[in-house]
Motif scaffolding. Structure first.
Motif: not given
Length: 199
Positions: A34-40
DNA sequence: CTGCCGATTTAC
DNA sequence: TAAATCGGCAGA
């Protein structure tokens, strides 16, 4: 069953969805990880009234067809001959509007993301590369392996979705800021709309 | 079919 | 400041 945001989340006013996507996590299954990115950072695009939107004025072309699909659909397009941009379609089927994801911070799958973005391990990146790793729409697509293959995918799925909690991570509180959108100087009055949201 | 342009990024 | 690089789309 995962914690993906339900379709109803996207079936609302596009500006509200754009704002509320901040702080959420975009999850992409890449191979077996999984690649997870917190939306900024996000921007709203509303076809009915927005000269910067690809589907302004009800424009119908092969590319804009995705914007008219049901809420929660991924709208990915190719730009400047070398980059992809990731959007999430909002509001009901037939209404052309979406939210552009302009920035994330990778919180999981960083090693995989580093290889996708620069072809080498994270620890070999310069400070500049680390600090500007996924703070742009083209950058985050490269880092998360998002391509035209993902266009029209349903984000209410197990492979590619948005959530407010993943692993040890939970949505945090933060201050929302707004500004005019980036790179749309041609859009006349729409260029001044405060439709960009960022943390 | 031709030609211009783009919701960008990076190198110089 | 400008190059990279090519699909999308309008117009002929």
């Amino acid at each position: 069953m995962n914690t993906a945001l339900k379709r109803e989340f996207y079936n609302r006013d596009t500006l509200k969805v754009a704002e509320e996507l901040l702080g959420k996590y975009m999850v992409k299954k890449y191979q077996d990880q999984l690649i997870v990115g917190r939306i900024t950072e996000t921007e709203a695009y509303i076809g009915a009234i927005d000269k910067a939107c690809h589907a302004y004025g009800g424009k119908q072309t092969p590319r804009t067809a995705t914007l008219y699909m049901r809420e929660g659909t991924a709208y990915v397009y190719f730009i400047y001959g070398m980059y992809y941009c990731m959007n999430i379609v909002t509001e009901p089927e037939g209404v052309a509007s979406a939210v552009l994801i302009r920035g994330v911070e990778i919180v999981q799958g960083r090693e995989q993301a580093s290889v996708l973005r620069y072809g080498k391990p994270w620890e070999q990146l310069s400070a500049y590369q680390k600090n500007n790793f996924s703070n742009g729409p083209g950058k985050l697509c490269k880092a998360m392996g998002i391509t035209i293959e993902d266009n029209k995918k349903d984000l209410c799925s197990n492979e590619f979705y948005i959530t407010d909690r993943v692993g040890q991570y939970r949505e945090e509180s933060f201050e929302v800021k707004t500004s005019p959108r980036i790179g749309i100087d041609y859009a006349e009055e729409a260029k001044d709309f405060l439709w960009r949201f960022y943390i």
